[in-house]
Each structure stands twice: as structure tokens, then as C-alpha cells.
Design an enzyme around this catalytic site. Structure first.
Site, PDB file in Angstrom:
ATOM      1  N   GLU A 184      -6.882  -0.962  -6.593  1.00 25.05           N
ATOM      2  CA  GLU A 184      -6.045  -0.039  -7.213  1.00 25.05           C
ATOM      3  C   GLU A 184      -5.013  -0.578  -8.183  1.00 25.05           C
ATOM      4  OE1 GLU A 184      -5.745   3.839  -4.544  1.00 25.05           O
ATOM      5  OE2 GLU A 184      -4.546   2.145  -3.749  1.00 25.05           O
ATOM      6  N   SER A 189       0.878  -1.239  -0.080  1.00 24.52           N
ATOM      7  CA  SER A 189      -0.076   0.051   0.132  1.00 24.52           C
ATOM      8  C   SER A 189       0.716   1.356   0.123  1.00 24.52           C
ATOM      9  CB  SER A 189      -0.814   0.104   1.151  1.00 24.52           C
ATOM     10  OG  SER A 189      -0.032  -0.014   2.376  1.00 24.52           O
ATOM     11  N   HIS A 228      -3.449  -3.198  -5.381  1.00 24.88           N
ATOM     12  CA  HIS A 228      -3.723  -2.993  -3.919  1.00 24.88           C
ATOM     13  C   HIS A 228      -5.368  -3.201  -3.540  1.00 24.88           C
ATOM     14  CE1 HIS A 228      -3.836   0.094  -0.514  1.00 24.88           C
ATOM     15  NE2 HIS A 228      -3.502  -1.126  -0.030  1.00 24.88           N
ATOM     16  N   ASN A 253      -4.732   5.373   0.283  1.00 28.58           N
ATOM     17  CA  ASN A 253      -4.184   5.718   1.619  1.00 28.58           C
ATOM     18  C   ASN A 253      -3.425   6.927   1.450  1.00 28.58           C
ATOM     19  OD1 ASN A 253      -4.469   3.315   2.417  1.00 28.58           O
ATOM     20  ND2 ASN A 253      -2.658   2.171   2.257  1.00 28.58           N
TER      21      ASN A 253
HETATM   22  N1  3HC Z   1     -16.239 -11.900   5.299  1.00 29.75           N
HETATM   23  C1  3HC Z   1     -17.538 -12.299   5.528  1.00 29.75           C
HETATM   24  N2  3HC Z   1     -18.412 -11.521   5.954  1.00 29.75           N
HETATM   25  C2  3HC Z   1     -17.735 -10.434   6.663  1.00 29.75           C
HETATM   26  C3  3HC Z   1     -16.355 -10.347   6.771  1.00 29.75           C
HETATM   27  C4  3HC Z   1     -15.464 -11.132   5.900  1.00 29.75           C
HETATM   28  N3  3HC Z   1     -14.178 -10.906   5.927  1.00 29.75           N
HETATM   29  N4  3HC Z   1     -15.975  -9.352   7.378  1.00 29.75           N
HETATM   30  C5  3HC Z   1     -17.330  -8.931   7.883  1.00 29.75           C
HETATM   31  N5  3HC Z   1     -18.375  -9.408   7.592  1.00 29.75           N
HETATM   32  C6  3HC Z   1     -19.720  -9.677   7.820  1.00 29.75           C
HETATM   33  C7  3HC Z   1     -19.906  -9.525   9.362  1.00 29.75           C
HETATM   34  O1  3HC Z   1     -19.629 -10.599   9.697  1.00 29.75           O
HETATM   35  C8  3HC Z   1     -21.161  -8.857   9.312  1.00 29.75           C
HETATM   36  O2  3HC Z   1     -22.323  -9.836   9.093  1.00 29.75           O
HETATM   37  P1  3HC Z   1     -23.628  -9.812  10.085  1.00 29.75           P
HETATM   38  O3  3HC Z   1     -24.478  -8.602   9.372  1.00 29.75           O
HETATM   39  O4  3HC Z   1     -24.350 -11.156   9.816  1.00 29.75           O
HETATM   40  O5  3HC Z   1     -23.395  -9.757  11.781  1.00 29.75           O
HETATM   41  C9  3HC Z   1     -21.547  -8.062   8.226  1.00 29.75           C
HETATM   42  O6  3HC Z   1     -20.226  -8.546   7.351  1.00 29.75           O
HETATM   43  C10 3HC Z   1     -21.447  -6.582   8.499  1.00 29.75           C
HETATM   44  O7  3HC Z   1     -20.461  -6.419   9.376  1.00 29.75           O
HETATM   45  P2  3HC Z   1     -20.650  -5.423  10.424  1.00 29.75           P
HETATM   46  O8  3HC Z   1     -21.702  -5.723  11.376  1.00 29.75           O
HETATM   47  O9  3HC Z   1     -19.410  -5.583  11.286  1.00 29.75           O
HETATM   48  O10 3HC Z   1     -20.944  -3.912  10.234  1.00 29.75           O
HETATM   49  P3  3HC Z   1     -20.579  -3.117   8.860  1.00 29.75           P
HETATM   50  O11 3HC Z   1     -21.957  -3.029   8.228  1.00 29.75           O
HETATM   51  O12 3HC Z   1     -19.823  -2.055   9.447  1.00 29.75           O
HETATM   52  O13 3HC Z   1     -19.768  -3.855   7.776  1.00 29.75           O
HETATM   53  C11 3HC Z   1     -17.530  -3.545   6.909  1.00 29.75           C
HETATM   54  C12 3HC Z   1     -18.272  -4.138   8.080  1.00 29.75           C
HETATM   55  C13 3HC Z   1     -17.657  -3.851   5.444  1.00 29.75           C
HETATM   56  C14 3HC Z   1     -16.111  -3.786   7.370  1.00 29.75           C
HETATM   57  C15 3HC Z   1     -17.736  -1.736   7.067  1.00 29.75           C
HETATM   58  O14 3HC Z   1     -17.598  -1.637   8.522  1.00 29.75           O
HETATM   59  C16 3HC Z   1     -16.694  -1.137   6.251  1.00 29.75           C
HETATM   60  O15 3HC Z   1     -16.682  -0.747   5.384  1.00 29.75           O
HETATM   61  N6  3HC Z   1     -15.639  -0.616   7.033  1.00 29.75           N
HETATM   62  C17 3HC Z   1     -14.669   0.090   6.426  1.00 29.75           C
HETATM   63  C18 3HC Z   1     -13.605  -0.715   6.035  1.00 29.75           C
HETATM   64  C19 3HC Z   1     -12.415   0.166   5.336  1.00 29.75           C
HETATM   65  O16 3HC Z   1     -12.334   1.215   5.245  1.00 29.75           O
HETATM   66  N7  3HC Z   1     -11.489  -0.688   4.784  1.00 29.75           N
HETATM   67  C20 3HC Z   1     -10.305  -0.323   4.151  1.00 29.75           C
HETATM   68  C21 3HC Z   1      -9.174  -0.213   5.021  1.00 29.75           C
HETATM   69  S1  3HC Z   1      -7.918   0.481   4.427  1.00 29.75           S
HETATM   70  C22 3HC Z   1      -7.087  -0.739   3.650  1.00 29.75           C
HETATM   71  O17 3HC Z   1      -7.575  -1.687   3.803  1.00 29.75           O
HETATM   72  C23 3HC Z   1      -6.055  -0.318   3.030  1.00 29.75           C
HETATM   73  C24 3HC Z   1      -4.619  -0.716   3.425  1.00 29.75           C
HETATM   74  O18 3HC Z   1      -3.511  -0.563   2.718  1.00 29.75           O
HETATM   75  C25 3HC Z   1      -4.529  -0.057   4.795  1.00 29.75           C
END
Ligand code: 3HC
Length: 295
Positions: free
Chosen positions: A153, A120, A141, A191
Site C-alpha cells: 500500500e 499499518s 505498507h 487493515n
Molecule cells: N519465505 C520463504 N518461504 C516461506 C516464507 C517466507 N517468509 N513463509 C512461508 N514460506 C513457505 C513455506 O515454508 C512453505 O514451503 P513448503 O511448501 O516447501 O513447505 C510455503 O511457503 C507455503 O507455506 P505453507 O505450507 O505454510 O502454506 P501456505 O500455502 O498457506 O502459504 C502463506 C503460506 C503464503 C503465508 C499463506 O498461508 C497466506 O497467504 N496466508 C495469509 C497471509 C496474510 O494474510 N498476510 C497478511 C497479514 S496482514 C499484514 O501483514 C498487515 C499488517 O499490518 C498486520
């Protein structure tokens, strides 16, 4: 344009297992390599759980979890990746470690194999230059959690050939992801914008602008973010966040990319976020509770 059939993934951590799962669920025979069986077992269990959850919610066909697991091979031997058409690296953000693997794979794989890094923040050009195939090297990415986040990306560096770049774009679409094109500059697009935001949230906490819970709630309820920035930093991993910030600071020399003192202290204290059970929140509680960081 080269055709990608068999996929190799280096690293079976959070990102590597997510990439391998996504590739296998999309129909690609996929080999995942990590250094120890325990790491592979943890990765495999996470993939099983995630696939089952997605099927349970109707986001995958009920037959897909077993079929995807049947397409996955978990190995410790690097040789097992030698017949892959595309190898995606998702190990820790350490250039020397990555380049050591690339050099070994360069000797093992046929010339046509495309190498891709999920870095990243590190330079794609520096990794490409460590191999004898800088034209067949590209950035791919992904975002955490990989099976849920629709973005990839695709990073074309100065040496990446048009064919390799097109194959990477095509592969991203065949995974069901939406690619965007980014330049080979530390942090790429997402990022570059996200990391200073996360660091600013930590600085705000450090300066007493608000509590952990209020900073997170502020951005969730005021701006519609699915997670507040401190929860997101815990989710990405505080060690990973600090490492990415260090690499970005190295590239740009701008204070906004410098890890704040609080982040550094949390990392040395073993507060690595959700994966370590504690970060800005204590994850042994349901729901997680903010930790008293002595501020
Ligand atoms: N596989 C399958 N299901 C998953 C999962 C996975 N890996 N992770 C979460 N879920 C499921 C949960 O179990 C949950 O199921 P449920 O409704 O039956 O309980 C469902 O997805 C929804 O999850 P949550 O209830 O925790 O709540 P959200 O609606 O918030 O969804 C999320 C989770 C999609 C992770 C959401 O919170 C989100 O979009 N968060 C932001 C993530 C983000 O910004 N990611 C980028 C990070 S930066 C990056 O990765 C770059 C790196 O270089 C740093």
C-alpha cells in the site's frame, strides 16, 4: 522523479527483515539497522532461510540468495543509513519511538533522502510533520510474509509531493510488488477491512459461537481463505493485532475496532501468537493445537 539506489531499513523484526530481504533480492544495496546484534543475527538467519527456501522452490535464481546477502549490511549505528536514497521504517507501532528516530535521521541524511514508514495504523502526516521534509515522506505498507505477499500500500498524505509519491510507486514495482494507493487514514485499505474481521473472529470464540479450530476451518473451507482468522491473528502477532486495533479505535471511535477483552488478556499473559510459541494455538506441537483458554 528521484532515483532510488541505496535502501535503508529501520528494524530487523518480522517486517523489517522481510523488506530488507526483498529489496536486496531485487538488486538494491540495503542497510538494515536494529538496536542490538542479537536481533540482527536472528533477522539475518531468517533471511538466509527464506532466501534458500525460495531458491529451492525455483522462485529465485540459485545465485540470488548469496548475491542478496552480499548486498545486505546489518548495523546498529544510525549513521550507516546516512547515504541511503530511501529509508523504510519498520519498528514497533509507537509514534514517539518512530518520531525520535525520524528526527535523528532528518539531521543525518541529505535533503533528498525519502523517508517511508511501514506503519499499518499510525498517521503518516504526524510522522512527516516531525521532520523537516514533510514533502519527502510517504507510507509504504508491506504484508507478512513480505517476500511472498505481492501487495504494497503506497500512502500519500497531505504533504507528500507528487515526485516522492511517484518514486515510491516506482520503487514498489522494482521490488516486484504490486502497489495500490491508499489514503492516510488509520488502517489504510487492507487493515481497515482485515482488523475488524480478526476481532470479530475473537469475539465469536469468546461468545462460544464455535471452537478455535472450527472458526478457522469455517473461513478456510467456506470462503477459501489461506489461513483462518485466529491462525492469521497468531501469525500477525496478538500484541501487534491489539496495538493496531487500539490505534484504529483511537482514530474512528467505533466499537468494531476495539480489542475484545479476551485479546487483551491473552496479550498480558504473554500469548503473543506464533512468534511467542503460543496464542490461539500451541506452536510447540506439529501441527499446532488449539489452546484451552478457559472459555
Ligand atoms: N519465505 C520463504 N518461504 C516461506 C516464507 C517466507 N517468509 N513463509 C512461508 N514460506 C513457505 C513455506 O515454508 C512453505 O514451503 P513448503 O511448501 O516447501 O513447505 C510455503 O511457503 C507455503 O507455506 P505453507 O505450507 O505454510 O502454506 P501456505 O500455502 O498457506 O502459504 C502463506 C503460506 C503464503 C503465508 C499463506 O498461508 C497466506 O497467504 N496466508 C495469509 C497471509 C496474510 O494474510 N498476510 C497478511 C497479514 S496482514 C499484514 O501483514 C498487515 C499488517 O499490518 C498486520
Amino acid at each position: 522523479m528521484p532515483t532510488i539506489t541505496r535502501v535503508g531499513v529501520l528494524g530487523c523484526g518480522l517486517m523489517g527483515s522481510g523488506i530488507a530481504q526483498t529489496a536486496a533480492a531485487a538488486g538494491f544495496p540495503t542497510v538494515v539497522r536494529d538496536v542490538g546484534d542479537a536481533l540482527l543475527d536472528t533477522g539475518r538467519a531468517g533471511i538466509r532461510k527464506s532466501l534458500d527456501k525460495l531458491a529451492e522452490k525455483g522462485k529465485l535464481d540459485p545465485a540470488t540468495p548469496d548475491a542478496a546477502l552480499g548486498r545486505l549490511r546489518f548495523v546498529t549505528d544510525l549513521d550507516a543509513l546516512s547515504d541511503c536514497d530511501l529509508i523504510i521504517e519498520a519498528i514497533t507501532e509507537d509514534l514517539e519511538l518512530k518520531n525520535t528516530l525520524w528526527r535523528e535521521l532528518d539531521a543525518l541524511c541529505p535533503p533528498a533522502t525519502i523517508f517511508a514508514s511501514n506503519t499499518s495504523s499510525l498517521s503518516i502526516a504526524e510522522m512527516a510533520a516531525a521532520t523537516g521534509r514533510p514533502d519527502r515522506f510517504v507510507g509504504l505498507h508491506f504484508f507478512n510474509p513480505v517476500p511472498l505477499m505481492p501487495l504494497v500500500e503506497v500512502v500519500r498524505t497531505v504533504t507528500t509531493s507528487r515526485d516522492t509519491f511517484d518514486a515510491a510507486l516506482d520503487f514498489s514495482r522494482r521490488l516486484g510488488k504490486e502497489p495500490i494507493v491508499a489514503r492516510d487514514r488509520s488502517g489504510f485499505i487492507v487493515n481497515l477491512l482485515l482488523v475488524p474481521f480478526l476481532l470479530d473472529a475473537i469475539r465469536a470464540l469468546e461468545r462460544g459461537v464455535g471452537t478455535t479450530a472450527d472458526i478457522d476451518r469455517g473461513m478456510q473451507l467456506g470462503c477459501g481463505h489461506p489461513m483462518g482468522p485466529l491462525t492469521l491473528a497468531d501469525f500477525v502477532g496478538l500484541d501487534t493485532t491489539a496495538r493496531i486495533a487500539d490505534i484504529m479505535f483511537e482514530e474512528y471511535r467505533e466499537p468494531r475496532y476495539a480489542p475484545p477483552p479476551l485479546l487483551r488478556r491473552m496479550v498480558v499473559a504473554g500469548f503473543h501468537g506464533r512468534k511467542s510459541g503460543r496464542g490461539f494455538y500451541d506452536y510447540s506441537a506439529t501441527p499446532p493445537v488449539p489452546i484451552d483458554l478457559g472459555l
